[in-house]
Scaffold this active site. Structure first.
Site, PDB file in Angstrom:
ATOM      1  N   GLU A 154      31.574  13.566  23.167  1.00 42.45           N
ATOM      2  CA  GLU A 154      32.067  13.060  21.960  1.00 42.45           C
ATOM      3  C   GLU A 154      32.253  11.621  21.887  1.00 42.45           C
ATOM      4  OE1 GLU A 154      34.536  17.331  21.033  1.00 42.45           O
ATOM      5  OE2 GLU A 154      35.398  15.408  21.139  1.00 42.45           O
ATOM      6  N   CYS A 156      35.454   5.273  19.068  1.00 43.03           N
ATOM      7  CA  CYS A 156      36.233   5.562  20.347  1.00 43.03           C
ATOM      8  C   CYS A 156      35.250   6.580  21.310  1.00 43.03           C
ATOM      9  CB  CYS A 156      37.086   7.144  19.851  1.00 43.03           C
ATOM     10  SG  CYS A 156      38.074   7.909  20.955  1.00 43.03           S
ATOM     11  N   CYS A 178      37.762  16.055  32.521  1.00 39.72           N
ATOM     12  CA  CYS A 178      38.535  15.109  33.019  1.00 39.72           C
ATOM     13  C   CYS A 178      39.479  15.759  34.166  1.00 39.72           C
ATOM     14  CB  CYS A 178      39.439  14.799  31.797  1.00 39.72           C
ATOM     15  SG  CYS A 178      40.935  13.547  32.298  1.00 39.72           S
ATOM     16  N   CYS A 224      45.836  17.428  31.351  1.00 39.62           N
ATOM     17  CA  CYS A 224      47.057  17.332  30.535  1.00 39.62           C
ATOM     18  C   CYS A 224      47.015  18.488  29.696  1.00 39.62           C
ATOM     19  CB  CYS A 224      46.811  16.135  29.490  1.00 39.62           C
ATOM     20  SG  CYS A 224      46.944  14.454  30.527  1.00 39.62           S
ATOM     21  N   CYS A 250      45.768  18.979  25.998  1.00 39.93           N
ATOM     22  CA  CYS A 250      44.169  18.322  25.696  1.00 39.93           C
ATOM     23  C   CYS A 250      43.226  19.052  25.926  1.00 39.93           C
ATOM     24  CB  CYS A 250      44.057  17.108  26.663  1.00 39.93           C
ATOM     25  SG  CYS A 250      42.447  16.410  26.705  1.00 39.93           S
ATOM     26  N   CYS A 294      40.168  14.526  21.162  1.00 39.44           N
ATOM     27  CA  CYS A 294      39.180  14.589  22.004  1.00 39.44           C
ATOM     28  C   CYS A 294      39.081  15.921  22.553  1.00 39.44           C
ATOM     29  CB  CYS A 294      39.393  13.770  23.259  1.00 39.44           C
ATOM     30  SG  CYS A 294      40.792  14.209  24.429  1.00 39.44           S
TER      31      CYS A 294
HETATM   32  N1  SAH Z   1      42.360   9.845  29.234  1.00 41.10           N
HETATM   33  C1  SAH Z   1      42.846   8.750  28.621  1.00 41.10           C
HETATM   34  C2  SAH Z   1      42.047   8.373  27.321  1.00 41.10           C
HETATM   35  C3  SAH Z   1      41.195   9.695  26.694  1.00 41.10           C
HETATM   36  S1  SAH Z   1      42.495  10.789  25.827  1.00 41.10           S
HETATM   37  C4  SAH Z   1      44.273   8.903  28.087  1.00 41.10           C
HETATM   38  O1  SAH Z   1      44.629   9.957  28.436  1.00 41.10           O
HETATM   39  O2  SAH Z   1      44.873   8.057  27.725  1.00 41.10           O
HETATM   40  C5  SAH Z   1      42.731   9.673  24.562  1.00 41.10           C
HETATM   41  C6  SAH Z   1      43.986  10.005  23.764  1.00 41.10           C
HETATM   42  O3  SAH Z   1      43.688  11.572  23.200  1.00 41.10           O
HETATM   43  C7  SAH Z   1      45.148  10.401  24.638  1.00 41.10           C
HETATM   44  O4  SAH Z   1      46.068   9.308  24.043  1.00 41.10           O
HETATM   45  C8  SAH Z   1      45.733  11.796  24.282  1.00 41.10           C
HETATM   46  O5  SAH Z   1      47.067  11.808  24.001  1.00 41.10           O
HETATM   47  C9  SAH Z   1      44.898  12.123  22.856  1.00 41.10           C
HETATM   48  N2  SAH Z   1      44.748  13.348  22.951  1.00 41.10           N
HETATM   49  C10 SAH Z   1      44.549  14.687  23.595  1.00 41.10           C
HETATM   50  N3  SAH Z   1      44.806  15.803  23.026  1.00 41.10           N
HETATM   51  C11 SAH Z   1      45.188  15.513  21.855  1.00 41.10           C
HETATM   52  C12 SAH Z   1      45.714  16.339  20.781  1.00 41.10           C
HETATM   53  N4  SAH Z   1      45.485  17.753  21.130  1.00 41.10           N
HETATM   54  N5  SAH Z   1      46.290  15.806  19.695  1.00 41.10           N
HETATM   55  C13 SAH Z   1      46.282  14.660  19.521  1.00 41.10           C
HETATM   56  N6  SAH Z   1      45.846  13.814  20.507  1.00 41.10           N
HETATM   57  C14 SAH Z   1      45.479  14.107  21.704  1.00 41.10           C
HETATM   58 FE1  SF4 Z   2      42.291  13.648  30.758  1.00 41.72          FE
HETATM   59 FE2  SF4 Z   2      42.764  14.551  27.978  1.00 41.72          FE
HETATM   60 FE3  SF4 Z   2      44.594  13.802  29.706  1.00 41.72          FE
HETATM   61 FE4  SF4 Z   2      43.131  11.964  28.648  1.00 41.72          FE
HETATM   62  S1  SF4 Z   2      44.677  13.157  27.599  1.00 41.72           S
HETATM   63  S2  SF4 Z   2      43.912  12.031  30.816  1.00 41.72           S
HETATM   64  S3  SF4 Z   2      41.117  12.952  28.507  1.00 41.72           S
HETATM   65  S4  SF4 Z   2      43.145  15.488  30.227  1.00 41.72           S
END
Ligand code: SAH
Ligand code: SF4
Length: 375
Positions: A108, A134, A141, A145, A148, A365
């Site tokens: 995406e 973005c 990944c 997390c 995520c 994301c």
């Molecule tokens: N991996 C890197 C960049 C990609 S994730 C990182 O973690 O910084 C980019 C952003 O998407 C992160 O700040 C993360 O907190 C956010 N993100 C992921 N899942 C989310 C969700 N369910 N709601 C809001 N933001 C989210």
């Molecule tokens: Fe990976 Fe999602 Fe964590 Fe960013 S927020 S490091 S994309 S698992």
């Protein structure tokens, strides 16, 4: 180079080739690499300009090049790195693209339209929307997390430099944005950018090239979940990009719950790495803080955050958790967000609340991809 390095020449130009094994991905080539293939060198610069500034991918249209060369290039270069398969447009104007890679995987990228900006144009004042793209850096990944969606499918592979660059090209072309139109890039889509540092560095070299997209490093922000050793590595490269840290919690216990990797790279190590990062003194490190109801959104957490950021030129971006089916986490209400922001403000820390751009199109994301996978 995958091409056999045997030269073939006509009167005016030369393409180093002969045995063609596989067409090269144009978007994966730096200008210097293209210059090694295409001589005289100014031909490479011309091709870069036509593709990146006029969005031409049909070699027969690149009339600035000799006809014979055009048909050679059509065979030897490919431009179909990514295909746009879906696009969702949010009420706030954000556009989320689902793109298919050559191997069938999908990623995406999101086009965010910021508030109109006043700027001088021949003495006058014009209004122009500010665009931020973005971008994704990986399919899936490794970091995993808990909040995520990208993490749910596990890690598949790194994107190539060409696949990162092509996201920008496709979206700029889709909007037919004039070449000179400045856009910002944030590596905040799918994947952990610092886990794919080599390809990302190459992509940045291509994206900043004057004859190409010419997006200065100053307009690019790398967001990381906090791999301290890689933050040092990025710093040593001195690319001039902005740094964003996904902090999300102020104590290791909570952060570990959200980002398992915090065990190896606890908060203190991330803060120390940020302090070592070679930063232009006028710039600020951005700390992203995902607000989850009753988990990390208390006034005490805000206070602790102030302490953690002492001595760092920083700004904080509060993000509403964007819920999806099956997640145990909840989105805090506005009052809670504002109280947190005000607590930071009162201690002199710049803090903004990221309005949930594209909430109606699942802009966090991994969310559009997940939807597509479910049919
Ligand atoms: N991996 C890197 C960049 C990609 S994730 C990182 O973690 O910084 C980019 C952003 O998407 C992160 O700040 C993360 O907190 C956010 N993100 C992921 N899942 C989310 C969700 N369910 N709601 C809001 N933001 C989210
Ligand atoms: Fe990976 Fe999602 Fe964590 Fe960013 S927020 S490091 S994309 S698992």
């Amino acid at each position: 180079m995958r091409w056999c390095e045997k030269s073939w020449a006509t009167s005016s130009h030369k393409v180093i080739r002969v045995v063609k094994r596989e067409a090269l991905d144009f978007f994966d080539l730096t200008l210097e690499e293209l210059e090694q293939i295409l001589t005289p060198r100014f031909r490479a610069r011309q091709l870069y300009q036509w593709v990146y500034q006029r969005y031409t991918d049909d070699m027969s249209e690149v009339t600035v090049l000799p006809k014979t060369l055009r048909s050679e290039l059509a065979e030897q270069l490919r431009f179909d790195t990514l295909t746009i398969v879906d696009k969702a447009i949010s009420q706030d104007g954000s556009e989320k693209y689902l793109m298919r890679l050559q191997d069938g995987h999908t990623i995406e990228a999101v086009l965010l339209k910021m508030k109109p900006q006043k700027h001088h144009d021949d003495g006058g004042i014009a209004q122009e929307a500010r665009y931020t793209l973005c971008l994704s850096t990986q399919v899936g990944c490794k970091v995993g997390c808990a909040f995520c969606l990208t993490a749910k499918g596990g890690f598949v592979r790194n994107l190539t430099a060409g696949e990162i660059v092509a996201q920008v090209w496709q979206i700029k072309r889709d909007h037919q944005l004039p070449a000179h139109r400045g856009i910002n890039l944030v590596y905040m889509g799918m994947g952990e950018p610092l886990d794919n540092l080599e390809n990302l560095t190459k992509a940045i070299a291509i994206l900043t090239t004057e004859e190409g997209l010419a997006i200065s490093a100053k307009r690019q922000t790398i967001s990381t979940s906090g791999i301290s050793s890689r933050i040092d590595k990025l710093g040593a490269l001195n690319l001039g990009v902005h740094l964003a840290i996904s902090l999300h919690a102020v104590d290791n216990e909570t952060r570990q719950q959200l980002i398992p990797m915090n065990r190896a790279y606890p908060i203190e190590s991330v803060i120390e790495a940020v302090k070592r990062f070679p930063y232009d003194t006028r710039k600020r490190v951005m700390f992203e803080y995902l607000m989850i109801k009753d988990l990390n959104d208390s006034p005490q957490a805000a206070k602790r955050l102030v302490t953690l950021l002492e001595g760092i030129k920083s700004k904080v971006n509060l993000i509403y958790f964007n819920p999806y089916p099956g997640t145990p986490f909840k989105r805090p209400d506005r009052a809670r967000m504002e109280a947190f922001r005000d607590a930071l403000h009162s201690r002199g820390i710049t803090c903004t609340i990221r309005e949930s751009k594209g909430l109606d199109i699942e802009a966090a994301c991994g969310q559009l991809r997940e939807k597509a996978a479910k049919g």
